[in-house]
Design an enzyme around this catalytic site. Structure first.
Site, PDB file in Angstrom:
ATOM      1  N   ASP A 240       0.842  -1.210   0.000  1.00 46.21           N
ATOM      2  CA  ASP A 240       0.000   0.000   0.000  1.00 46.21           C
ATOM      3  C   ASP A 240       0.873   1.255   0.000  1.00 46.21           C
ATOM      4  OD1 ASP A 240       0.778  -0.808   2.545  1.00 46.21           O
ATOM      5  OD2 ASP A 240      -1.080  -0.232   3.547  1.00 46.21           O
ATOM      6  N   ASP A 264       0.878  -7.126 -10.775  1.00 47.68           N
ATOM      7  CA  ASP A 264      -0.146  -6.789 -11.770  1.00 47.68           C
ATOM      8  C   ASP A 264      -0.651  -5.374 -11.523  1.00 47.68           C
ATOM      9  OD1 ASP A 264      -2.143  -7.163 -13.792  1.00 47.68           O
ATOM     10  OD2 ASP A 264      -3.599  -7.453 -12.184  1.00 47.68           O
ATOM     11  N   ASP A 268       0.455  -1.521 -13.628  1.00 53.02           N
ATOM     12  CA  ASP A 268      -0.474  -0.606 -14.311  1.00 53.02           C
ATOM     13  C   ASP A 268      -0.255   0.816 -13.804  1.00 53.02           C
ATOM     14  OD1 ASP A 268      -1.725  -2.719 -15.686  1.00 53.02           O
ATOM     15  OD2 ASP A 268      -3.716  -1.857 -15.404  1.00 53.02           O
TER      16      ASP A 268
END
Ligand code: IPM
Ligand code: MG
Length: 380
Positions: A240, A264, A268
């Site tokens: 986080d 993943d 992005d």
């Protein structure tokens, strides 16, 4: 090119002609358009540097479901396993979203990754100075530069654990199991350290060890490995916090190593801060056998067939295949330079247009042609 010792002190450089068989998965949505441009660029590189590439078409994803009723039939997989490298566009789309889990297009991709045993996915996120204006971050942040690689574990974790949906006490529930063995963590960890050794020698291991057992094991293995790579500075970061640091100050990162799902998500994010997800290539490799090379973006069905997609992520993935799969760094450098020169000239696909008066909007195929033309005119 390699160097042969002819006399004691005379080196002679000789071109090595290579024949390579490339498995080509065009896939769905914009996949066929962007792959076509990448193949034209590969053809040009082959012609300029005297190689010969043959292409074997492979059906995967929605296209394979429509044709064969399966997202990756074994015969199609076999073509990939027998190739020297696999180039993939993108798979998936609304049309197949309602199918049961086992025959969704994405299952083809996961099966391919697992069967090729490509456990290491490298996703470089670098800001192109020409495109800095397209980054959603403030200039004060992008000015410090963005040049990082996410090394993502690709064949383990929650993606490959048991998935289950059932009913208990009249209520529907679902569960996904996440599991990592020490060996799986160690082999990706080593690649993280080795990647950092070739770069700025800083490795950030990203996990959620304040909550997850898999992450505690991850951290433990990374620290054990650190003793063998004393030239690399290892740091730990909770996922986080990493998501936050990537937008606050991405210049702090050199190499990030992380598990499948965190990789993943973070890749992005990392791609977007560089300007466009359409620019980012990736390589997926194992300890032996062919690698898999694909842009990190999806199949973008909304713009499919309009010739407006950005082919650069796929062109750069083809360059990664040449560099890491075929040991053709000269050819890979030439393609990357051609892309950079075309951007310098102001040519932009729709996704990377800014309001600068020097920006010239081009289609997907025009972008491919410009890269080819530049590749040709740059050749000494
Ligand atoms: C990616 C994609 C895939 C993934 C999907 C299509 C299964 O998002 O390559 O990042 O989640 O790995
Ligand atoms: Mg993804």
């Amino acid at each position: 090119m390699y160097t042969t010792l002819i006399n004691d002190d005379i080196y002679h450089e000789r071109d090595v002609i290579m024949n390579k068989n490339i498995a080509v998965i065009r896939g769905d949505g914009i996949g066929p358009e962007i792959v076509n441009q990448a193949l034209l660029v590969l053809n040009e590189a082959a012609a300029l540097y005297g190689h010969s590439f043959t292409y074997t078409d492979v059906d995967m994803g929605g296209a394979a479901i429509d044709k064969w009723g399966s997202p990756l039939p074994d015969a199609e997989l076999q073509k990939c396993l027998e190739s020297d490298g696999v180039l993939l566009g993108a798979v998936g789309g609304e049309k197949w979203n309602k199918l049961p889990g086992e025959i969704r297009p994405e299952k083809g991709l996961l099966k391919l990754r697992a069967k090729m045993n490509v456990f290491c996915n490298s996703r470089p996120a670098k800001i192109w100075p020409q495109l800095a204006a397209s980054s959603p971050l403030k200039p004060s942040v992008t000015q410090k530069g963005i040049d990082l690689i996410i090394v993502r574990e690709l064949t383990g974790g929650i993606y490959f654990g048991e998935h289950k949906t059932d009913i208990e006490s009249g209520e529907k529930y679902a569960e996904d199991n996440m599991r990592y063995t020490e060996k799986e963590i160690e082999r990706i960890g080593r690649i993280g350290f080795e990647t950092a050794q070739k770069r700025n020698k800083r490795l950030c291991s990203v996990e959620k060890s304040n909550v997850l057992d898999t992450s505690k094991l991850w951290k433990e293995v990374m620290h054990r490995l650190a003793a063998e790579y004393s030239d690399v500075e290892l740091s730990d970061m909770l996922v986080d916090n990493c998501a936050m640091q990537l937008v606050k100050d991405p210049s702090q990162f050199d190499v990030i190593v992380t598990e499948n799902m965190f990789g993943d998500i973070l890749s992005d994010e990392a791609s977007m801060i560089t300007g466009s997800i359409g620019m980012i290539p990736s390589s997926s490799t194992g300890s032996s056998g062919p690698g898999l090379y694909e842009p990190i973006h999806g199949s973008a069905p909304d713009i499919a067939g309009k010739d407006i997609a950005n082919p650069i992520g796929t062109v750069l993935s083809a360059a990664m295949m040449l560099r890491y799969g075929f040991d053709m760094s000269r050819e890979a450098d030439a393609i990357e330079k051609a892309v950079s020169d075309v951007l310098d000239m102001g040519y932009r696909t729709a996704d990377i247009m800014s309001d600068k008066p020097t920006d010239k909007k081009v289609s997907c195929s025009e972008m491919g042609q410009l890269i080819i033309k530049t590749l040709r005119s740059n050749k000494p």
